[in-house]
Design an enzyme around this catalytic site. Structure first.
Site, PDB file in Angstrom:
ATOM      1  N   ALA A  66       0.830  -1.210   0.000  1.00 59.24           N
ATOM      2  CA  ALA A  66       0.000   0.000   0.000  1.00 59.24           C
ATOM      3  C   ALA A  66       0.862   1.258   0.000  1.00 59.24           C
ATOM      4  CB  ALA A  66      -0.932   0.000   1.214  1.00 59.24           C
ATOM      5  N   GLU A  67       1.897   1.285   0.823  1.00 61.78           N
ATOM      6  CA  GLU A  67       2.739   2.485   0.881  1.00 61.78           C
ATOM      7  C   GLU A  67       3.505   2.672  -0.414  1.00 61.78           C
ATOM      8  OE1 GLU A  67       5.640   5.095   3.672  1.00 61.78           O
ATOM      9  OE2 GLU A  67       4.665   3.342   4.514  1.00 61.78           O
ATOM     10  N   SER A  68       3.951   1.599  -1.009  1.00 56.63           N
ATOM     11  CA  SER A  68       4.664   1.708  -2.284  1.00 56.63           C
ATOM     12  C   SER A  68       3.768   2.315  -3.354  1.00 56.63           C
ATOM     13  CB  SER A  68       5.167   0.339  -2.733  1.00 56.63           C
ATOM     14  OG  SER A  68       6.169  -0.126  -1.851  1.00 56.63           O
TER      15      SER A  68
END
Length: 140
Positions: free
Chosen positions: A63-65
């Site tokens: 998700a952060e990527s």
């Protein structure tokens, strides 16, 4: 799907820049990219807890990527971005195959971008819901 004229080829930009060391270790692959929507996938194998389930932290990395890449595409090459908030709710486990994350922009601004990320297993079942906020830093 063809891109309108004068629209950057975002996947090509991502490939030229390369992925970060953690994305490589996790096996994250970007399948579709624009500042408004990103799609990426990650193998379950190699990203599991000792009991064989996909590690919840792996979902958060995916998700952060995706949110960070979308923010960087919005910010442009001369500005740096940082994640400032992320949360995730894990709905279902995955034990094999790939999970796919779809990040949809909630808000794209000059200094903050927010993405909702839905992660699903190969059966199309939602395994995780996440939200990430990234800050765009001043040009240096």
């Amino acid at each position: 799907m063809t891109q309108p004229e004068n629209t950057p080829n975002y996947l090509e930009l991502i490939r030229e820049r390369g992925s970060g060391a953690l994305d490589k270790k996790m096996g994250i692959e970007i399948l579709e990219a624009s500042p408004e929507r990103l799609v990426g996938r990650m193998p379950v194998e190699g990203n599991t807890q000792p009991i064989g389930l996909l590690h919840g932290g792996a979902n958060v990395v995916l998700a952060e990527s995706l949110g960070s890449i979308g923010t960087q595409l919005n910010a442009g090459p001369n500005r740096r971005i940082v994640g400032v908030d992320i949360n995730a709710t894990h709905h279902k486990s995955a034990m094999s195959g790939y999970v796919t994350g779809v990040a949809t922009a909630v808000s794209i601004g000059k200094t903050l971008c927010v993405y909702e990320v839905v992660i699903t297993n190969e059966q199309g079942q939602r395994t995780c819901s996440a939200r990430i906020t990234c800050m765009i830093l001043a040009e240096r």
